[in-house]
Design an enzyme around this catalytic site. Structure first.
Site, mmCIF file in Angstrom:
data_model
loop_
_atom_site.group_PDB
_atom_site.id
_atom_site.type_symbol
_atom_site.label_atom_id
_atom_site.label_comp_id
_atom_site.label_asym_id
_atom_site.label_seq_id
_atom_site.Cartn_x
_atom_site.Cartn_y
_atom_site.Cartn_z
ATOM 1 C CE LYS A 22 -4.058 -0.211 2.147
ATOM 2 N NZ LYS A 22 -3.702 -1.576 2.524
ATOM 3 N NE ARG A 116 -6.451 4.280 3.801
ATOM 4 C CZ ARG A 116 -7.726 4.022 3.519
ATOM 5 N NH1 ARG A 116 -8.155 2.780 3.525
ATOM 6 N NH2 ARG A 116 -8.558 5.001 3.244
ATOM 7 N N GLY A 131 -7.049 -6.181 2.555
ATOM 8 C CA GLY A 131 -8.098 -6.395 3.539
ATOM 9 C C GLY A 131 -7.750 -7.375 4.626
ATOM 10 C CB THR A 135 -8.392 0.503 7.230
ATOM 11 O OG1 THR A 135 -7.524 -0.056 6.246
ATOM 12 C CG2 THR A 135 -8.607 1.979 6.920
ATOM 13 C CD GLN A 182 -3.704 8.561 1.767
ATOM 14 O OE1 GLN A 182 -4.190 7.468 2.023
ATOM 15 N NE2 GLN A 182 -3.441 8.940 0.527
ATOM 16 C CD GLU A 296 -9.176 1.295 -1.424
ATOM 17 O OE1 GLU A 296 -9.251 2.173 -0.537
ATOM 18 O OE2 GLU A 296 -8.717 0.152 -1.230
ATOM 19 C CD GLN A 308 -3.321 1.518 -2.007
ATOM 20 O OE1 GLN A 308 -2.559 1.400 -2.954
ATOM 21 N NE2 GLN A 308 -2.884 1.897 -0.809
ATOM 22 N NE ARG A 310 -5.573 -3.342 -3.017
ATOM 23 C CZ ARG A 310 -6.579 -2.626 -2.512
ATOM 24 N NH1 ARG A 310 -7.730 -2.538 -3.176
ATOM 25 N NH2 ARG A 310 -6.451 -1.979 -1.387
ATOM 26 C CG HIS A 835 -9.636 -39.375 -22.219
ATOM 27 N ND1 HIS A 835 -9.128 -40.392 -22.984
ATOM 28 C CD2 HIS A 835 -9.030 -38.248 -22.639
ATOM 29 C CE1 HIS A 835 -8.237 -39.900 -23.835
ATOM 30 N NE2 HIS A 835 -8.163 -38.601 -23.645
#
Length: 876
Positions: A22, A116, A131, A135, A182, A296, A308, A310, A835
């Site tokens: 993060k 976080r 997750g 947070t 933040q 986010e 954020q 990712r 098969h």
């Protein structure tokens, strides 16, 4: 000098070990022009390490934790709680606390912050563990921030995080945690943006979820989000929802739920202009990171803030070139009953043998490109006919694309056609000649003669390869793969397969038309001649019969290890006799295994313990002398059915002629249908001999210090392996990187059909074909049965009880022994002539294949009904 606190401006994506996923992503985001990131800083992993290193109590608890399994929920709960208490009680060293205080003073000590966790194992390109830690929002004041930093450190040991690491093989002591602090944004609207559609995987479509207030309302499921789809700067779809509750920042810290005014609950959360503005920011972020992103965002005072981003780790890689043209990739693995990821040597080895199929690698799987076929008028007629035979869901998906004029106009042209079979005698002029000759003669001696010819070639292969090494060996391997392919697809061999398939289809079609009997051909294939796969299942029954007589062996088998399997077995009463029985089975069938087209997969002869669950299930669920009883029962049932059908046919108008034609066709079915399984068996015999020789070369590389372990060569292509043997040099970092990639790919579900846009098309069966609520599939073996579903994803977990119905992703010949212990079969992958379907028919098991999503939709031990005649599964 160790740095314990870093501002976002000091951080980039290379600093994962210091600031976690993060933190690294936020630092990188703050460097992108046109992207607003709320100010903040990271408390680094060095700070965490320093704080926890001095605690002997914590070290002892971590040692205890490392001994637990993922299923030990009580142990995880108890030790995890004690670890969190210890960490939260450890004081933050004064120099670290002062550094955090200094950063807060510069940003505004009384301002509100989000605190976080940022783990080194989250937000990675190969696996997102987002997750797993905590947070905290709307935190103010130095003391409160410090307390929540410790709480973030402690959240590394929540029950969920511990279990996740245990399941993924991550060492608790090796994971460190950074903490992001933040500045809070108090948004009017917030949400999540995927720069590739998470539903279709289309990389050209951006999907935006938006809701009033903080994004936590959406993440927690408290509120439904609006959803907007954007493609090429245009909103192509929108869903506006009613939102009654929003999560807002509370005046005294933390958050509070707030009711939204009635007249605003149903309004669109973002204007169209803002949606497009946000989509543009998403594309900017994606371009910077070089791959699709999960972003986010918060919207406040007409400004979008990115809190954020990712990588999206669930997307299957797009096969083929990024040439701006439209391509249509179909899964080769779904056709081969092998949808697991393959290691590089397995992929390239298969391509060396079957390179004319124009296969493309993606995500550890093989795909073929239909674009050149679809780009021609002739191809557009051939594709639907071919796809219908290969897989109805692929057929449906491709037909969806063919109805899109814009997509079809942009198809790539030129290149090899996937459906053009060449180089292997598939369409040799001799094939129809041999098929007509065999059809007319119905000579049962043809199949034994073909098998005897192959036995001679296998013996010659063993003698020749023993004295080869180095480049001579690799050259020989390439040549033998060509000989193997010619033997498999020899026109006489293919004629046997086609005549057997034609007879089965003819009988099913005509007896349903004449007598109203569905699946008559399926029922008449019980105990057919020359089916090496069903014979393999019966051969394991002989092993089970030997085991049955020795209780001590039954107790010992589950504990035996592969490296010393037979040595440990011989120490048990009756072990020598059972060992001889298992060795006899392995001499004939030990080259087989699950996913066997990947040469790197361990064969039964390498891992005999893989057979233990099937053996013990047969002992437990089947009667004594089961092989003789079942074989005779199958023959008798077939003869009784044949006689009944003939009698009924002869009573029809023109009945003697119909009965005479059917009698001849049943003869062809009984003589030739079982041979469908033989070419794959022949392939595996070659594979095992070649694999042993290649492993000898790998052992030499270990002795020379070129690779650390013999299995390292599995992460090299065939050409790279050959070069390493020639030069004595290999890039060990490449092997490490390939091993990590394989682990990531193994977690992905390969799509049947994927476009060059990354769009996954699932396809669908015809509507109203099955009862309401039933799961549709392909009827593979006639009959209906009710029983208990057993979800089995790996043969080593096939512990079955009487009355069980096997439900799994795919079956190949290695699953045959399991079939003898179940009442029916359901698979997610497969067709009527694959098969599993062939063997299910011979054993008389109702089977439905191609049931998309069977393993997640059906629960283990849930009662189900399988209708193999109509092709559906009902959950009872």
């Amino acid at each position: 000098m160790t740095e314990y606190v870093l501002g976002f401006e000091q951080i980039d994506r290379t600093m994962l070990a210091s600031v976690g996923g993060k933190g690294a992503n936020l630092g990188e985001l703050s460097r992108i022009g046109g992207v607003r990131v709320p100010e903040g800083f990271c408390v680094t992993t060095d700070a965490y390490a320093r704080v926890v290193a001095g605690s002997d109590e914590l070290a002892a608890l971590l040692q205890e934790l490392s001994q637990l399994g993922a299923a030990d929920t009580e142990g995880i709960r108890e030790i995890g709680a004690r670890i969190r208490q210890v960490i939260e009680a450890i004081p933050v060293p004064s120099d670290i606390a002062d550094e955090i205080g200094s950063r807060l003073a510069g940003l505004g000590e009384q301002a509100a912050y989000a605190v976080r966790s940022s783990a080194t194992a989250e937000d990675l390109p190969t696996a997102s563990f987002a997750g797993q830690q905590d947070t905290y929002l709307n935190v103010s004041g130095r003391g409160t921030v410090l307390r929540h930093v410790r709480r973030c450190w402690a959240s590394l040991f929540t029950d969920r995080a511990i279990t996740y690491r245990l399941q993924n093989g991550i060492d608790h002591r090796g994971v460190r945690l950074a903490v992001v602090v933040q500045r809070m944004v108090f948004p009017d609207v917030a949400g999540i943006m995927f720069t590739a559609d998470p539903i279709t995987s289309n990389r050209k479509v951006i999907s935006i979820d938006a809701g009033f207030g903080l994004g936590e309302a959406l993440v927690s499921g408290l509120a439904n989000a609006d959803n907007y789809k954007v493609r090429d700067g245009e909103i192509v779809d929108r869903l506006v929802t009613t939102q009654a509750i929003a999560v807002r920042s509370a005046p005294g810290g933390g958050t509070v739920e707030e009711e939204i005014a009635a007249d605003r609950q149903g309004v669109q959360k973002l204007t169209d202009a803002d949606i497009l503005r946000l989509a543009g920011i998403g594309r900017t972020i994606e371009a910077h990171f070089g791959r699709p992103q999960d972003v986010e965002w918060s919207f406040a005072e007409d400004t979008f803030y990115i809190v954020q981003s990712r990588p999206v780790t669930t997307l299957f890689p797009i096969p083929g070139p990024a040439d701006g043209k439209n391509h249509v990739y179909i899964s080769f693995g779904h056709q081969q009953m092998m949808t697991d990821a393959m290691k590089p040597l397995g992929l390239s080895f298969f391509e060396v043998g079957f390179g004319e199929a124009a296969l493309i690698e993606a995500g550890g799987r093989l795909y073929g490109d239909l674009a050149p076929d679809l780009a021609s008028a002739v191809g557009r007629r051939l594709v639907p006919a071919a796809m219908g035979r290969i897989d109805p869901l692929m057929d449906s998906a491709v037909k969806q694309l063919m109805k899109r004029p814009d997509f079809m106009k942009g198809l790539a042209r030129g290149g090899r056609r996937y459906l053009k079979m060449n180089g292997a005698g598939y369409l040799s002029w001799r094939l129809p000649v041999e098929a007509i000759r065999l059809y007319r003669s119905n000579d049962p001696d043809v199949v034994p003669a073909l098998m005897a010819r192959d036995d001679e070639e296998i013996d010659a292969l063993r003698r020749k390869i023993e004295r080869l090494s180095g480049d001579d060996l690799f050259e020989f391997v390439v040549a033998d793969l060509e000989l193997m392919k010619k033997a498999m697809y020899d026109p006489r061999s293919m004629a046997v397969v086609y005549v057997g398939m034609y007879a089965l289809n003819w009988i099913n079609k005509h007896l349903e038309k004449w007598l109203g009997v569905k699946g008559a051909g399926d029922a008449l294939t019980k105990s057919v001649k020359n089916n090496v796969t069903s014979k393999m299942g019966f051969a394991l029954l002989d092993v089970a019969e030997t085991v049955r007589a020795h209780p001590a062996v039954m107790d010992a088998l589950p504990q035996l290890t592969d490296a010393t399997f037979f040595a440990e077995l011989s120490a048990v009463e009756g072990g020598d006799k059972v060992g001889r029985s298992i060795r006899e089975f392995l001499d004939r069938y030990g080259m087989r295994c699950s996913g066997e087209i990947d040469i790197t997969r361990p064969r039964w002869i390498e891992e005999p313990s893989a057979l233990v669950p099937a053996i013990l299930s047969q002992v437990k669920n089947l009667e004594s002398n089961a092989r003789a009883v079942r074989d005779e029962q199958g023959r008798q049932e077939t003869e009784d059915l044949r006689r009944t059908l003939m009698e009924r046919l002869e009573r029809l108008p023109g009945g003697r002629r119909k009965a005479r034609r059917t009698r001849k066709m049943i003869g062809r079915l009984r003589n030739f249908a079982g041979y469908r399984e033989y070419p794959k068996y022949l392939m595996m015999r070659h594979y095992w001999i070649l694999k042993q020789a290649l492993l000898r070369e790998a052992s030499k590389l270990v002795e020379r210090g070129v690779v650390r372990r013999r299995d390292d060569v599995y992460y090299l292509s065939f050409a790279e392996f050959r070069e390493a043997a020639r030069t004595g040099h290999v890039d060990q970092d490449l092997i490490t990187r390939r091993a990590e990639e394989f682990e990531a790919w193994a977690r992905l579900t390969p799509p049947r059909v994927i476009t060059s846009d990354g769009e996954v098309l699932a396809g669908a069966y015809a509507a109203n074909r099955v009862p309401a609520g039933a799961l549709a599939g392909i009827p593979a073996s006639a009959g209906r049965v009710e029983g208990r579903a057993r979800i089995v994803r790996d043969l080593t977990d096939a512990h079955l009880e009487e009355g069980d119905i096997l439900v799994t992703t795919f079956t190949d010949p290695s699953w045959t022994p399991v079939f003898l212990s179940v009442e029916g079969v359901v698979t997610e992958v497969g067709g009527a002539m694959t098969h599993g379907a062939v063997v299910a028919r011979e054993y008389g098991l109702p089977a439905v294949v191609g049931v998309d999503g069977a393993t997640p939709l059906i629960r283990d031990k849930q009662p189900i009904r399988v209708d193999g005649t109509e092709g559906y599964v009902e959950i009872l």
